[in-house]
Design an enzyme around this catalytic site. Structure first.
Site, short mmCIF file in Angstrom:
data_model
loop_
_atom_site.label_atom_id
_atom_site.label_comp_id
_atom_site.label_asym_id
_atom_site.label_seq_id
_atom_site.Cartn_x
_atom_site.Cartn_y
_atom_site.Cartn_z
N GLN A 68 -30.57 19.87 52.58
CA GLN A 68 -30.49 18.44 52.28
C GLN A 68 -31.81 17.93 51.68
O GLN A 68 -32.88 18.17 52.24
CB GLN A 68 -30.15 17.67 53.57
CG GLN A 68 -29.96 16.19 53.37
CD GLN A 68 -28.75 15.86 52.50
OE1 GLN A 68 -27.67 16.36 52.70
NE2 GLN A 68 -28.96 15.00 51.50
N ASP A 121 -24.35 23.76 46.53
CA ASP A 121 -24.94 22.54 45.96
C ASP A 121 -25.10 22.68 44.43
O ASP A 121 -25.31 21.69 43.73
CB ASP A 121 -26.30 22.29 46.60
CG ASP A 121 -26.40 20.91 47.22
OD1 ASP A 121 -25.45 20.13 47.05
OD2 ASP A 121 -27.43 20.64 47.86
N LYS A 177 -21.13 14.98 56.03
CA LYS A 177 -20.70 16.31 55.56
C LYS A 177 -20.10 17.11 56.71
O LYS A 177 -19.07 17.78 56.55
CB LYS A 177 -21.90 17.05 54.93
CG LYS A 177 -22.29 16.44 53.58
CD LYS A 177 -23.65 16.88 53.07
CE LYS A 177 -23.99 16.10 51.79
NZ LYS A 177 -25.34 16.35 51.29
#
Ligand code: NDP
Length: 291
Positions: free
Chosen positions: A93, A116, A49
């Site tokens: 994450q 997200d 990322k």
């Protein structure tokens, strides 16, 4: 059979985002990536990322709290990122350590920075078909893959295997939306579904997201179907240096000859997930700039 090349489609999207970010005068979009502990898969996902963000011109801020961080400390960290005007997107994450409540943590992220798409408000906006929300990156990536591969879901029977909050449920809602590219009839299957093969054989578009290696076999697929394989499974393999090979939820060798189109694993849905995270970050930047 046509292979849907996720690497190629994601690269095109990344190039478009790079061109867009280059037009932004002054401050560039900033993505905060929070990785708790040293889970090897998380280390590699966050690195990917960060690399893609750099390619596009998105600033990334990597925050690496120790695995011993408490829930209260993690909330305080997220609160500080929520309040930081220079941060446009926040990603925590997963997986998180067992003592951390994952859904509560995702809910803590401010909805306008929730790139997200796991916050309650953003999941609700998917159901309400509100385009100001953030759609979770994997389902958003599947819709983008389908659109860019010329697959129109209108009137199609889409069968989704799996009902997780991050893939199964949102992709079912997206396919169901009453708008161009979607407008499908949707069936969602899970571990309690009775006679699953009879349902999957009805699918014009089959989306497998269950996390069971090569579960979908040729007898479960209608000839001419489009198959999207979301699964990422590690199967022991002594012939590989790593000791394992990556495989999807679909038995590719026997299913692919039957299909009109299919995504490979790796190189299908996976690359789209990172590209859509960047798309969401640029969108968060734009939306915050015009508040
Ligand atoms: P979850 O484990 O959260 O959910 C799995 C779902 O599959 C559940 O709804 C479960 O049913 C259902 N299921 C499990 N076994 C069966 C079965 N035998 N028959 C029918 N349904 C079954 O997984 P995720 O949604 O998080 O991930 C699914 C897969 O996608 C994984 O391999 C994961 O690694 C991969 N993935 C890939 C991404 C990418 O970028 N390509 C991103 C995210 C995930 P029930 O609800 O009844 O338990």
């Amino acid at each position: 059979m046509e292979l849907i090349d996720g690497n190629h489609i994601a690269a095109a999207l990344v190039a478009e985002l790079k061109a867009e970010v280059a037009t932004f005068p002054g401050r560039k979009p900033c993505l905060a990536l929070v990785r708790v502990g040293e889970d090897p898969a998380s280390v590699s996902y966050v690195r990917k990322k960060e690399k893609t963000a750099a390619e596009i011109g998105v600033t990334s801020r990597i925050i690496l709290p120790p695995i011993t961080i408490t829930q209260a400390e993690l909330f305080a960290l997220i609160d500080s990122l929520n309040a930081d005007d220079d941060v446009d997107g926040i990603l925590v994450q997963s997986p998180l350590p067992k003592h951390i409540e994952e859904v509560a943590t995702f809910r803590r992220v401010a909805p306008e920075k929730d790139v997200d798409g796991f916050n309650t408000l953003n999941l609700g906006k998917v159901a309400q078909e509100d385009p100001t929300g953030f759609v979770a990156c994997t389902p958003a990536g599947i819709m983008e893959l389908l659109a860019r591969s010329g697959v129109d879901l209108k009137g199609q029977h889409v069968v989704v295997l799996g009902r997780s909050l991050i893939v199964g449920k949102p992709i079912a809602l997206l396919a169901l939306q009453k708008k161009a590219g979607a407008n499908a009839t949707v069936t969602v299957c899970h571990s309690g579904t009775v006679n699953l093969p009879a349902l999957t054989r009805q699918a014009d578009v089959l989306i497998a997201a269950i996390g069971r290696a090569e579960f979908v076999t040729a007898d479960m697929v209608k000839p001419g179907a489009v198959v999207i394989d979301v699964g990422i499974n590690r199967v022991p393999d002594d012939t590989k240096k790593t000791g394992y090979r990556l495989t999807g939820d679909v038995h590719f060798p026997t299913v692919s000859p039957l299909c009109a189109k299919i995504t490979p694993v790796p190189g299908g849905v996976g690359p789209m997930t990172v590209a859509m995270l960047m798309k969401n970050t640029v969108k968060a930047f734009r939306q915050r700039a015009t508040r």
